[in-house]
Design a protein around this motif. Structure first.
Motif, PDB file in Angstrom:
ATOM      1  N   MET A 207      79.623  -0.324  53.804  1.00 38.82           N
ATOM      2  CA  MET A 207      79.665   0.436  52.589  1.00 38.82           C
ATOM      3  C   MET A 207      78.730   1.664  52.975  1.00 38.82           C
ATOM      4  O   MET A 207      77.505   1.506  53.613  1.00 38.82           O
ATOM      5  N   PHE A 208      78.945   3.059  52.941  1.00 42.25           N
ATOM      6  CA  PHE A 208      78.506   4.240  52.746  1.00 42.25           C
ATOM      7  C   PHE A 208      77.610   4.439  51.390  1.00 42.25           C
ATOM      8  O   PHE A 208      78.347   4.426  50.169  1.00 42.25           O
ATOM      9  N   VAL A 209      76.381   4.747  51.413  1.00 44.39           N
ATOM     10  CA  VAL A 209      75.445   4.659  50.386  1.00 44.39           C
ATOM     11  C   VAL A 209      74.708   6.101  50.054  1.00 44.39           C
ATOM     12  O   VAL A 209      74.326   6.504  51.267  1.00 44.39           O
ATOM     13  N   VAL A 210      75.278   6.775  49.030  1.00 45.17           N
ATOM     14  CA  VAL A 210      74.285   8.099  48.591  1.00 45.17           C
ATOM     15  C   VAL A 210      73.449   7.598  47.679  1.00 45.17           C
ATOM     16  O   VAL A 210      73.607   6.993  46.473  1.00 45.17           O
ATOM     17  N   ARG A 211      72.055   7.671  47.812  1.00 45.62           N
ATOM     18  CA  ARG A 211      70.992   6.985  47.078  1.00 45.62           C
ATOM     19  C   ARG A 211      70.565   8.372  45.983  1.00 45.62           C
ATOM     20  O   ARG A 211      70.797   9.484  46.276  1.00 45.62           O
ATOM     21  N   ASN A 212      70.238   7.815  44.834  1.00 45.07           N
ATOM     22  CA  ASN A 212      69.704   8.553  43.630  1.00 45.07           C
ATOM     23  C   ASN A 212      68.484   9.089  44.192  1.00 45.07           C
ATOM     24  O   ASN A 212      67.662   8.531  45.161  1.00 45.07           O
ATOM     25  N   LYS A 213      68.368  10.391  43.983  1.00 44.49           N
ATOM     26  CA  LYS A 213      67.201  11.189  44.558  1.00 44.49           C
ATOM     27  C   LYS A 213      65.832  10.551  44.132  1.00 44.49           C
ATOM     28  O   LYS A 213      65.099  10.785  44.812  1.00 44.49           O
ATOM     29  N   ASN A 214      65.590   9.615  42.938  1.00 40.96           N
ATOM     30  CA  ASN A 214      64.459   8.998  42.826  1.00 40.96           C
ATOM     31  C   ASN A 214      64.093   7.934  43.791  1.00 40.96           C
ATOM     32  O   ASN A 214      63.114   7.520  43.766  1.00 40.96           O
ATOM     33  N   TYR A 215      65.246   7.598  44.619  1.00 39.19           N
ATOM     34  CA  TYR A 215      65.175   6.437  45.503  1.00 39.19           C
ATOM     35  C   TYR A 215      65.196   6.937  46.884  1.00 39.19           C
ATOM     36  O   TYR A 215      65.324   6.160  47.799  1.00 39.19           O
ATOM     37  N   ALA A 216      65.365   8.377  47.156  1.00 42.61           N
ATOM     38  CA  ALA A 216      65.637   8.823  48.426  1.00 42.61           C
ATOM     39  C   ALA A 216      64.581   8.426  49.369  1.00 42.61           C
ATOM     40  O   ALA A 216      64.989   8.473  50.649  1.00 42.61           O
ATOM     41  N   HIS A 217      63.532   8.235  49.134  1.00 41.01           N
ATOM     42  CA  HIS A 217      62.212   7.835  50.287  1.00 41.01           C
ATOM     43  C   HIS A 217      61.986   6.451  50.184  1.00 41.01           C
ATOM     44  O   HIS A 217      60.799   6.035  51.088  1.00 41.01           O
ATOM     45  N   ASP A 218      62.792   5.640  49.339  1.00 38.78           N
ATOM     46  CA  ASP A 218      62.402   4.186  49.622  1.00 38.78           C
ATOM     47  C   ASP A 218      62.544   3.545  50.869  1.00 38.78           C
ATOM     48  O   ASP A 218      63.628   4.139  51.491  1.00 38.78           O
ATOM     49  N   ASP A 219      62.142   2.602  51.332  1.00 42.86           N
ATOM     50  CA  ASP A 219      62.140   1.952  52.381  1.00 42.86           C
ATOM     51  C   ASP A 219      63.802   1.097  52.655  1.00 42.86           C
ATOM     52  O   ASP A 219      64.282   0.665  51.616  1.00 42.86           O
ATOM     53  N   GLU A 220      64.359   1.577  53.418  1.00 41.19           N
ATOM     54  CA  GLU A 220      66.004   1.327  53.715  1.00 41.19           C
ATOM     55  C   GLU A 220      66.113  -0.056  54.054  1.00 41.19           C
ATOM     56  O   GLU A 220      67.181  -0.628  53.238  1.00 41.19           O
ATOM     57  N   ALA A 221      65.270  -0.846  54.655  1.00 38.25           N
ATOM     58  CA  ALA A 221      65.424  -2.334  54.764  1.00 38.25           C
ATOM     59  C   ALA A 221      65.418  -3.083  53.408  1.00 38.25           C
ATOM     60  O   ALA A 221      66.125  -4.003  53.201  1.00 38.25           O
ATOM     61  N   THR A 222      64.502  -2.581  52.709  1.00 37.32           N
ATOM     62  CA  THR A 222      64.077  -3.123  51.224  1.00 37.32           C
ATOM     63  C   THR A 222      65.368  -2.845  50.317  1.00 37.32           C
ATOM     64  O   THR A 222      65.640  -3.863  49.594  1.00 37.32           O
ATOM     65  N   LEU A 223      65.706  -1.772  50.430  1.00 30.18           N
ATOM     66  CA  LEU A 223      66.996  -1.271  49.643  1.00 30.18           C
ATOM     67  C   LEU A 223      68.176  -2.071  50.042  1.00 30.18           C
ATOM     68  O   LEU A 223      69.238  -2.524  49.209  1.00 30.18           O
ATOM     69  N   THR A 224      68.357  -2.124  51.548  1.00 29.93           N
ATOM     70  CA  THR A 224      69.403  -2.945  51.894  1.00 29.93           C
ATOM     71  C   THR A 224      69.547  -4.402  51.154  1.00 29.93           C
ATOM     72  O   THR A 224      70.585  -4.979  51.098  1.00 29.93           O
ATOM     73  N   GLU A 225      68.435  -5.196  51.332  1.00 31.64           N
ATOM     74  CA  GLU A 225      68.192  -6.311  50.811  1.00 31.64           C
ATOM     75  C   GLU A 225      68.579  -6.351  49.443  1.00 31.64           C
ATOM     76  O   GLU A 225      69.262  -7.370  48.929  1.00 31.64           O
ATOM     77  N   GLY A 231      75.030  -7.590  45.370  1.00 32.38           N
ATOM     78  CA  GLY A 231      76.441  -8.152  45.691  1.00 32.38           C
ATOM     79  C   GLY A 231      76.688  -9.719  45.484  1.00 32.38           C
ATOM     80  O   GLY A 231      77.667 -10.218  45.149  1.00 32.38           O
ATOM     81  N   VAL A 232      75.662 -10.428  46.119  1.00 25.63           N
ATOM     82  CA  VAL A 232      75.737 -11.957  45.969  1.00 25.63           C
ATOM     83  C   VAL A 232      75.936 -12.490  44.617  1.00 25.63           C
ATOM     84  O   VAL A 232      76.346 -13.299  44.101  1.00 25.63           O
ATOM     85  N   GLN A 233      75.105 -11.785  43.610  1.00 27.76           N
ATOM     86  CA  GLN A 233      75.290 -12.031  42.206  1.00 27.76           C
ATOM     87  C   GLN A 233      76.273 -11.636  41.541  1.00 27.76           C
ATOM     88  O   GLN A 233      76.538 -12.239  40.357  1.00 27.76           O
ATOM     89  N   ASN A 234      76.936 -10.669  42.063  1.00 27.02           N
ATOM     90  CA  ASN A 234      78.061 -10.034  41.087  1.00 27.02           C
ATOM     91  C   ASN A 234      79.545  -9.887  41.582  1.00 27.02           C
ATOM     92  O   ASN A 234      80.283  -9.811  41.018  1.00 27.02           O
ATOM     93  N   LEU A 235      79.436 -10.472  42.995  1.00 27.92           N
ATOM     94  CA  LEU A 235      80.926 -10.122  43.769  1.00 27.92           C
ATOM     95  C   LEU A 235      81.093 -11.540  44.430  1.00 27.92           C
ATOM     96  O   LEU A 235      80.233 -12.271  44.401  1.00 27.92           O
ATOM     97  N   PRO A 241      79.479  -6.372  51.194  1.00 30.97           N
ATOM     98  CA  PRO A 241      79.531  -5.569  52.663  1.00 30.97           C
ATOM     99  C   PRO A 241      78.594  -6.174  53.518  1.00 30.97           C
ATOM    100  O   PRO A 241      77.421  -6.812  53.093  1.00 30.97           O
ATOM    101  N   ARG A 242      78.867  -6.219  54.791  1.00 31.87           N
ATOM    102  CA  ARG A 242      77.975  -6.844  55.772  1.00 31.87           C
ATOM    103  C   ARG A 242      77.319  -5.716  56.330  1.00 31.87           C
ATOM    104  O   ARG A 242      76.270  -5.943  56.928  1.00 31.87           O
ATOM    105  N   GLU A 243      77.556  -4.441  56.208  1.00 31.63           N
ATOM    106  CA  GLU A 243      76.753  -3.280  56.888  1.00 31.63           C
ATOM    107  C   GLU A 243      76.603  -2.216  55.982  1.00 31.63           C
ATOM    108  O   GLU A 243      77.558  -1.817  55.139  1.00 31.63           O
ATOM    109  N   ILE A 244      75.387  -1.749  55.744  1.00 32.17           N
ATOM    110  CA  ILE A 244      75.010  -0.705  54.862  1.00 32.17           C
ATOM    111  C   ILE A 244      74.560   0.568  55.631  1.00 32.17           C
ATOM    112  O   ILE A 244      73.757   0.606  56.619  1.00 32.17           O
ATOM    113  N   GLU A 245      75.401   1.862  55.535  1.00 35.64           N
ATOM    114  CA  GLU A 245      74.761   2.958  56.204  1.00 35.64           C
ATOM    115  C   GLU A 245      74.476   4.066  55.253  1.00 35.64           C
ATOM    116  O   GLU A 245      75.451   4.249  54.143  1.00 35.64           O
TER     117      GLU A 245
END
Length: 264
Positions: A207-225, A231-235, A241-245
């Motif tokens: 999955m390719f992700v475009v972040r909302n600007k309010n979260y643009a500088h959040d830690d990527e590893a934390t956001l990926t988790e 996904g686990v809770q809703n899908l 997705p196994r990979e996030i970019e």
């Protein structure tokens, strides 16, 4: 059509959220139709808050999947600004001279609905690869080879996605458009796109992700988790997705913006 019947139009050489919003305010524009990204940007810019939209007769989006979250936001904005109509979604293709169906501007559209066929257009669903009609269940939309959907008992069409965008993972079919729609509900995600990677029989989702600007500088590893947990809770587990970019933007198409209310 608008030019043939003499409607005045508001046109711009390039998109500008404030310019578009100012035109709606100044000219009391009646008709606006554009791609989803156009409305997302205009809405988030905030210039339409408090603008009189009581003269609006038709406003809606097509050319791409219209997120239900966008429909809800625009419906709320129209209601707050005095319009009696709902934000509509359209579906079409070049071979049918673009528009095949529209949702009803007089009622709230159910999630996933792309409306009813327009004038002189007939739509049916068939078993993929056949001419055998199916009713009340997923099938190929006969108006255009390659898209899947379902038509309910009221005649409303519900778009599923391109048939080629269905992946089989561990024997289960997964639908990228449904996954994308689910993830767009996250406050951190502005937009996303899911693709299949790997060899046939060993497909994995990326999955390719475009972040909302309010979260643009959040830690990527934390956001990926966080995205993984969502996904686990809703899908289903095959749809996570196994990979996030993370990317800055997804490519979008252009638009035409028209009005019949301007005298200038």
């Amino acid at each position: 059509v608008s030019m043939c019947v003499g409607m005045p139009q508001s046109l711009w050489p390039q998109f500008d959220a404030k310019m578009c919003s100012d035109a709606i305010r100044k000219y009391h524009i009646n008709y606006v139709f554009g791609v989803p990204d156009f409305f997302e940007k205009v809405y988030k810019a905030g210039y339409l808050k408090g603008v009189d939209m009581s003269t609006m007769k038709l406003i809606g989006s097509g050319g791409d999947v219209v997120p239900y979250s966008l429909t809800e936001k625009m419906d709320r904005l129209l209601h707050e600004n005095g319009s009696k109509f709902h934000f509509v979604s359209g579906y079409g293709l070049t071979e049918c001279v673009t528009v095949c169906s529209f949702t009803d501007p007089r009622r709230e559209a159910p999630q996933g609905c792309i409306g009813v066929p327009t004038y002189n257009i007939e739509v049916m669903t068939v078993k993929p690869g056949t001419t055998e009609e199916v009713k009340g269940e997923d099938g190929e939309l006969c108006v255009h080879t390659g898209d899947s959907g379902v038509i309910d008992e009221k005649g409303d069409i519900y778009y599923r996605q391109r048939l080629k965008r269905v992946y089989k993972i561990s024997g289960y079919l997964v639908y990228p458009s449904f996954i994308e729609e689910s993830y767009r509900a996250m406050a951190e995600i502005y937009d996303c796109c899911v693709i299949g990677t790997g060899e046939e029989g060993k497909t994995q989702l990326k999955m390719f992700v475009v972040r909302n600007k309010n979260y643009a500088h959040d830690d990527e590893a934390t956001l990926t988790e966080k995205i993984h947990e969502f996904g686990v809770q809703n899908l289903s587990k095959w749809s996570v997705p196994r990979e996030i970019e993370y990317i800055d933007a997804l490519p979008r198409t252009c638009l035409l913006y028209t009005s019949d209310a301007a005298d200038e």
